[in-house]
Design an enzyme around this catalytic site. Structure first.
Site, PDB file in Angstrom:
ATOM      1  N   LYS A 158      78.008 -64.809  19.738  1.00 16.57           N
ATOM      2  CA  LYS A 158      77.951 -63.370  19.495  1.00 16.57           C
ATOM      3  C   LYS A 158      76.498 -62.950  19.418  1.00 16.57           C
ATOM      4  O   LYS A 158      75.806 -63.214  18.434  1.00 16.57           O
ATOM      5  CB  LYS A 158      78.670 -62.966  18.204  1.00 16.57           C
ATOM      6  CG  LYS A 158      78.904 -61.428  18.164  1.00 16.57           C
ATOM      7  CD  LYS A 158      79.002 -60.855  16.779  1.00 16.57           C
ATOM      8  CE  LYS A 158      77.659 -60.518  16.197  1.00 16.57           C
ATOM      9  NZ  LYS A 158      76.946 -59.408  16.908  1.00 16.57           N
ATOM     10  N   GLY A 211      69.607 -64.691  11.045  1.00 16.23           N
ATOM     11  CA  GLY A 211      69.557 -63.259  10.764  1.00 16.23           C
ATOM     12  C   GLY A 211      69.157 -62.987   9.339  1.00 16.23           C
ATOM     13  O   GLY A 211      68.376 -63.737   8.744  1.00 16.23           O
ATOM     14  N   SER A 212      69.702 -61.929   8.769  1.00 12.69           N
ATOM     15  CA  SER A 212      69.288 -61.458   7.451  1.00 12.69           C
ATOM     16  C   SER A 212      70.056 -62.144   6.330  1.00 12.69           C
ATOM     17  O   SER A 212      71.168 -62.642   6.514  1.00 12.69           O
ATOM     18  CB  SER A 212      69.494 -59.948   7.348  1.00 12.69           C
ATOM     19  OG  SER A 212      70.883 -59.644   7.276  1.00 12.69           O
ATOM     20  N   GLU A 234      69.641 -69.636   9.164  1.00  9.38           N
ATOM     21  CA  GLU A 234      68.184 -69.451   9.255  1.00  9.38           C
ATOM     22  C   GLU A 234      67.935 -67.982   8.992  1.00  9.38           C
ATOM     23  O   GLU A 234      68.297 -67.122   9.783  1.00  9.38           O
ATOM     24  CB  GLU A 234      67.672 -69.887  10.631  1.00  9.38           C
ATOM     25  CG  GLU A 234      66.162 -70.039  10.684  1.00  9.38           C
ATOM     26  CD  GLU A 234      65.444 -68.748  11.033  1.00  9.38           C
ATOM     27  OE1 GLU A 234      65.060 -68.007  10.083  1.00  9.38           O
ATOM     28  OE2 GLU A 234      65.293 -68.460  12.221  1.00  9.38           O
ATOM     29  N   GLU A 366      60.528 -59.314   3.428  1.00  6.44           N
ATOM     30  CA  GLU A 366      60.343 -59.446   4.871  1.00  6.44           C
ATOM     31  C   GLU A 366      60.432 -58.059   5.508  1.00  6.44           C
ATOM     32  O   GLU A 366      61.431 -57.355   5.352  1.00  6.44           O
ATOM     33  CB  GLU A 366      61.406 -60.362   5.464  1.00  6.44           C
ATOM     34  CG  GLU A 366      61.204 -60.619   6.940  1.00  6.44           C
ATOM     35  CD  GLU A 366      62.228 -61.583   7.519  1.00  6.44           C
ATOM     36  OE1 GLU A 366      61.837 -62.464   8.301  1.00  6.44           O
ATOM     37  OE2 GLU A 366      63.419 -61.449   7.178  1.00  6.44           O
TER      38      GLU A 366
END
Length: 462
Positions: A158, A211-212, A234, A366
């Site tokens: 995805k 991603g987040s 990650e 971030e």
């Protein structure tokens, strides 16, 4: 089923539309992948044959590398030279490395007590859902798809709804290279719909996500509420880049510049917290600001352009929100981000803040944009303390000509990857991943294969 419109972030031009895959369609795709796995059409093939298919995928990506690079630039706004070197070449390298892994994946004989023989066998997990972001859409897909296929799994990829077309071209390439039907599939859609349905599906055996942190929490809950499937994560970082007074200054300036501003700062390992020893702080800052002033912003298709746009209007709004908040707080801003920008697109000029308090949101969160915080430090101990004073632990860098210091500091930094006298260097043979809230599990290297296998222990009497 609603369509998702995909735009060029440099111009606002509509590139096309893709479907937001429904739960019923997710279920059908997972069932097909599960059936292919159960029937052994891929995992039971001889390792040498699987190796040839993965190698062919790499060759065909290389054959079409200009098309893949242009797609990455049009979708994500990446400068074309970065799309070629960082995104496309990274994907090619991953498929080549893990092609060889098909014949390196094996167990071991264990010297156990008693009249017994024991050996281990790594076996593929099953259907893997690989959910990847938009900043390096092809490379990060390959980092998950290649080892999962090498291990013998079926894979559903995805991509981000912002960058689906490169993934769809990858699907065409993989199918043409000879992968059996059902073994690999791309499903487009939003994370809250398609991603959630994949994470909750009982026949998905593993989720591999980049991603987040917020999305990761939802994936972990979905995985726990379904079949307790393993999840590798990650999740980015707020990486510290330490410059000591004895460093090679020109090299450290270059490293700090690109560590912070590569791909407009939209890099999970971005060295967005720059820590500089006090004796050289002002000199180093001046050199860095001068270099940053000379970065060229513009059409990312131009090979001479250094920085393109941010990926979306939403991302631009988020980044500028951080900048406005920091300016309102009164932080010194020797590079205020007032460079001339193209009229169209989601462009943000590089911004550098100096003497930022270590506890400030600017130095802790971030941002994923071209915004750099520069903090001074007095001692080695203080540098380590400041570097580690964050919830993240993905990467870190340090610059020093003192070998003993390099060994001490690199060992003390709480990060999954530490670079000394370099920054943002990757090799597909070396494992990549974070500590603390930067996630768990590893991409790349032989360690990545273990993410997609379960080890069985087999005993027999002598």
């Amino acid at each position: 089923m609603a369509d998702i419109t995909v735009e060029n972030p440099a111009t606002g031009e509509v590139l096309g539309a893709v479907p937001d895959t429904t739960p019923a369609q997710v279920d059908a795709a997972v069932q097909q992948a599960y059936d292919a796995f159960a029937q052994g059409v891929w995992r039971s093939r001889p390792a040498s044959e699987r190796e040839k298919v993965l190698w062919k995928i790499a060759e065909w990506i290389e054959r079409d590398k200009e098309d893949f690079a242009l797609l990455s630039t049009l979708e994500a706004g990446k400068p074309i030279r970065d799309s070629r070197s960082g995104d496309v070449e990274g994907a090619i390298d991953a498929f080549r490395f893990f092609a060889g892994s098909c014949r390196r994946l094996g167990g071991q004989t264990v010297p156990v007590d008693g009249p017994y023989v024991n050996h281990t066998v790594p076996e593929p997990l099953g259907v893997v859902a690989a959910i990847v972001p938009w900043n390096y859409p092809l490379c990060l897909a390959a980092w998950k798809v290649a080892p999962a296929l090498a291990a013998g799994c079926s894979v559903i990829l995805k991509p981000s709804e912002l960058t689906p077309f490169g993934a769809l071209k990858l699907e065409e390439t993989i199918r043409a290279a000879g992968l059996p039907p059902g073994v690999f599939r791309v499903l487009t859609g939003y994370g809250a719909t398609t991603g959630d349905a994949l994470s909750r599906h009982e026949r998905v055996a593993k989720v591999a996500f980049t991603g987040s942190r917020a999305t990761a929490r939802r994936i972990l809950i979905a995985a726990a509420e379904s079949n307790l499937k393993p999840v590798s994560l990650e999740l980015g970082g707020k990486s510290a880049n330490l410059v000591f007074a004895d460093a090679n200054i020109p090299a450290a300036v270059r490293g700090a510049l690109w560590g912070a501003f590569l791909n407009q700062g939209q890099v999970c390992t971005a060295g967005s917290r720059l820590l500089v020893e006090e004796p050289i702080y002002e000199e180093f800052l001046a050199l860095l600001v001068d270099r940053a002033h000379r970065l060229r912003l513009g059409d990312p298709r131009d090979p001479n352009v250094d920085l393109g746009p941010l990926v979306s209007a939403k991302q631009k709004e988020k980044v500028l929100g951080f900048v406005q908040e920091a300016k309102a707080a009164g932080y010194a801003c020797p590079l205020p981000g007032d460079a001339a920008l193209p009229e169209l697109g989601h462009f943000v000029a590089p911004v550098i803040f100096s003497h930022v308090p270590a506890e400030a949101r600017l130095a802790q969160e971030e941002i994923f944009g071209p915004v750099l915080s520069v903090l001074p430090f007095r001692t080695e101990e203080e540098a380590i303390r400041l570097a580690n004073a964050t919830r993240y632990g993905l990467a870190a860098g340090l610059w020093t000509e003192n070998l003993r210091r390099a060994q001490r500091v690199s060992s003390a930094l709480a990060a999954g990857v530490v670079w000394t006298n370099c920054y943002n260097h990757f090799d597909v043979a070396s494992p990549f991943g974070g500590l603390k809230e930067s996630g768990h599990g590893r991409d790349l290297g032989e360690d990545a294969l273990r993410e997609y296998t379960a080890v069985r222990s087999l005993w027999s009497a002598r």
